[in-house]
Design a protein around this motif. Sequence first.
Motif, PDB file in Angstrom:
ATOM      1  N   HIS A 400      47.680  35.800  31.947  1.00 41.95           N
ATOM      2  CA  HIS A 400      47.844  37.259  31.953  1.00 41.95           C
ATOM      3  C   HIS A 400      48.689  37.693  30.755  1.00 41.95           C
ATOM      4  N   THR A 401      49.772  36.970  30.481  1.00 41.39           N
ATOM      5  CA  THR A 401      50.635  37.301  29.340  1.00 41.39           C
ATOM      6  C   THR A 401      49.901  37.090  28.021  1.00 41.39           C
ATOM      7  N   ARG A 402      49.127  36.030  27.954  1.00 43.51           N
ATOM      8  CA  ARG A 402      48.436  35.686  26.705  1.00 43.51           C
ATOM      9  C   ARG A 402      47.372  36.709  26.346  1.00 43.51           C
ATOM     10  N   ALA A 407      42.564  42.939  29.489  1.00 46.16           N
ATOM     11  CA  ALA A 407      41.607  41.835  29.423  1.00 46.16           C
ATOM     12  C   ALA A 407      41.630  41.013  30.704  1.00 46.16           C
ATOM     13  N   PHE A 408      42.812  40.872  31.321  1.00 49.65           N
ATOM     14  CA  PHE A 408      42.894  40.127  32.575  1.00 49.65           C
ATOM     15  C   PHE A 408      42.069  40.827  33.655  1.00 49.65           C
ATOM     16  N   ASP A 413      37.113  41.001  37.014  1.00 49.41           N
ATOM     17  CA  ASP A 413      35.821  41.611  37.355  1.00 49.41           C
ATOM     18  C   ASP A 413      34.686  40.623  37.107  1.00 49.41           C
ATOM     19  N   LEU A 414      34.735  39.946  35.971  1.00 46.39           N
ATOM     20  CA  LEU A 414      33.694  38.990  35.635  1.00 46.39           C
ATOM     21  C   LEU A 414      33.721  37.786  36.574  1.00 46.39           C
ATOM     22  N   GLU A 435      36.029  34.568  28.334  1.00 47.50           N
ATOM     23  CA  GLU A 435      34.903  35.397  27.902  1.00 47.50           C
ATOM     24  C   GLU A 435      35.281  36.869  27.863  1.00 47.50           C
ATOM     25  N   ALA A 436      36.055  37.321  28.852  1.00 48.83           N
ATOM     26  CA  ALA A 436      36.423  38.733  28.922  1.00 48.83           C
ATOM     27  C   ALA A 436      37.402  39.125  27.828  1.00 48.83           C
ATOM     28  N   SER A 437      38.219  38.171  27.366  1.00 47.30           N
ATOM     29  CA  SER A 437      39.259  38.483  26.391  1.00 47.30           C
ATOM     30  C   SER A 437      38.885  38.117  24.965  1.00 47.30           C
TER      31      SER A 437
END
Length: 879
Positions: A400-402, A407-408, A413-414, A435-437
Amino acid sequence: MDWIRDMPDSAPQTTRRADYRPPAFHIDTVELEFRLDPAATLVRARLAFRRNGPGEFRLDGDGLTLLEARLDGVALAEERTRLGADGSLTIGDAPDQGVLETLVRIAPEKNTELSGLYTSGGNFYTQCEAEGFRRITFFPDRPDVMARFTVTLHGDKARCPVLLSNGNPDGTGDREDGTHWARWVDPHPKPSYLFALVAGDLVAVRDRFVTRSGRDVALNIWVRRGDEDRCGHAMDSLIRSMRWDEEVFGLEYDLDVFNIAAVSDFNMGAMENKGLNVFNTKYVLARPETATDGDYQGIETVIAHEYFHNWTGNRVTCRDWFQLSLKEGLTVFRDQEFSADQGSRAVKRIRDVRGLRAAQFPEDAGPMAHPVRPDSYIEIDNFYTPTVYQKGAEVVRLIHTRIGPAAFRRGMDLYIARCDNRAVTIEDFVAAMQEASGVDLSSFMGWYDQAGTPELTAEDRYEAEARRWVLTLRQSLPATPGQPVKHPVPVPVAMGLLDADGREVPTRLEGENEAKAGTRVVLLEQAEQSFIFEDVDGPPVPSLLRGFSAPVKLKGVAPERLRFLAVHDTDPFVRWESGLQYAAGLMLGMVAGHLRGEALGFDAALEEALRNTLRAAEADPAFAAEALALPGEGFVADQMEVAEPAAVHAVREHLRREIGRRCGDVLREAYQALSEAGEYRIDGSSIGRRALRNACLAYLVAAGETGLAEAQYREAGNMTDRLAALSLLAGSEGSAREGPLADFHARWRGDDLVLDKWFSIQAMSSRADAMAAVRALYGHADFDLRNPNRARSLIGAFASGNPLHFHREDGEGYRFLADAVVALDPINGSIAARMVGPLGQWRRQAPGRAALMRRELQRVLAVPKLSKGTFEKASKALA
């Protein structure tokens, strides 16, 4: 039938992650029919199965009496069935698909393991995680076999007016013989560990929740008669959890009813069974007269945790038990975020880190150290650990921090969309986040696969001519059992820079175009890295690991920097942490001197810090209460190569007395100013004020002012203040404790949860006669070894919460724990195994104590027919 049995194995078998194979058969639908009887419950199961791959059709079982077995309606011939020594049932020459029907008999009232179907207080309850369903009926009892369940319950209507199971209700009826039935249908496929059944004489506290799409959900909390007035906070927590999950993660509840059932005999805190959560009463029942602020906060957290499992654990579950943190670490992260949003985020973070350091860091440093995703186990119940839960949550927080919160959320969701109604792996979660980020997260798998707590050191230099400041970070990871060689892991370091007056310095890393104000994150990926900051006007003071951005130990920060940061840092976590580390360093020095025979002194900085904290306490009393506390004895001992519990205790008690004596004026003033009037409230401000007031009281009592505690005990209008006073009196050497302890017992003897507190505060007393008192309490009429809460309240509280007496030089504390484990193991092996842990600390004790601890572990291992879980814990502790 004369069933064919396999020969038993001579030793417990090890299950390895590398040996995972998909199931040979899947189960599409399950129809269960129960005829409930405490002595002899009949369970009929109809399983629609189909082949998934090579292998026999093997169903797990444990302690079942098989009465019938039919395949596609035809009784199975003896030569086509085989009962294994482990209780399993194998069907020979099984077709590629069909319907298997079995009828078994079980005895819930004899089930003291509290795994499977058991009775408590005359009612029926289940606990199937991790492998309890096999104690109910034959089934491929593994999380990657997901089926749709239909359950019909039959029971005596007078004895069991309430009949509950997973999913939505689908009909009820009465019979002329005084029995009745109820059918439940769960439309969602689930693994067997999520099955639940509750039946008995219970009453419901009811409410409703309308989801964001307009679905009306019936909410029910089922409790024993007389407990209805203690469910309000649990219901409020549930409703807030449901709303929060919709608002923050877009996740909506998916059934027509959500049931919670509370039971006092329960191995865990709670269980997230789909639509029917079974809870330990400790995490449901509360009113101001019986529950502390900590109890209220615990209820909020656990209610939220189990509800959040509806998606992260139920709709998306783990492929195998090695992936346990996939659901538990992620869901702990979610419940931590929920609780942080309900009150002070900084105080919540501090308390979570306190818990991590108290339980998980020592586990990482001991014989039971294991990765967040373990490689092997003998008994899966032994891996419901702080590493899997709390460290697993920290690894999720690292991601989450990264990648950042936006994006998290896209990654969540994905993940849900891609994995809904599937049993998946940690790689699936990380892949969705990646993939999301668009950020490569492959190196973060090192956090899942390596045990141990990384240690960080920081060096810095200021280059005045170039106006550059260089920060060099180094990481190392100590060897742990089975993992002698370690590799660097990615460590997000949230940081800021302060000038000499404590003001934030805008920072510009080499290569960036503009300076940035406030906290930034640098990523340490190698064993050593340097970060160059440009346009820095003077040598700054670095504020590192803001918000505890990674579960590491930052070592070697100079005391003068710690004092500066404790006063000036704009990040509340670092401000608290710096004060804690300064005090810990001071205490370690005093311990070393005490062991050399030197007189104990005092550092005036502690008095200054306390007075400064109290002056600023009005802004955030909960934070002030945390800042006021000295480091715990366990925390200080963990910093020592060889722990010396008695010396640590002596130093800490000396400092408590000195602070109480030197700062008595401001402590009394604050104590009186924080006196509470009016109705008890559980908002953050009220909880913080009570915490700060009781922190002041603790120092005053340490200095000898027991009269204040006696008065608070008599006059308290809530359990928080009453128990705080009683705890202080219980640890005092004088006679002031006897009356309040007797009064508390007489007043609350009929309330199991409150009486647990009475046992615990005496178990953790540092009085000279504490060991004898603990032995006496073990034989007390109100002590029941069969009840997990009561066993934990005395045995667990003593072994984990009383280092002074547990580590007595004569070994009596170790003998007491081993005696209790040996007595408990045949009753409830799961709870017995969890009690073994403190004996595994022998490597960090002086040789004499270490030898005594090893002797007790060997005595436990010599017990015939030891449970798998206790065998695994004790043997690993000795290895």
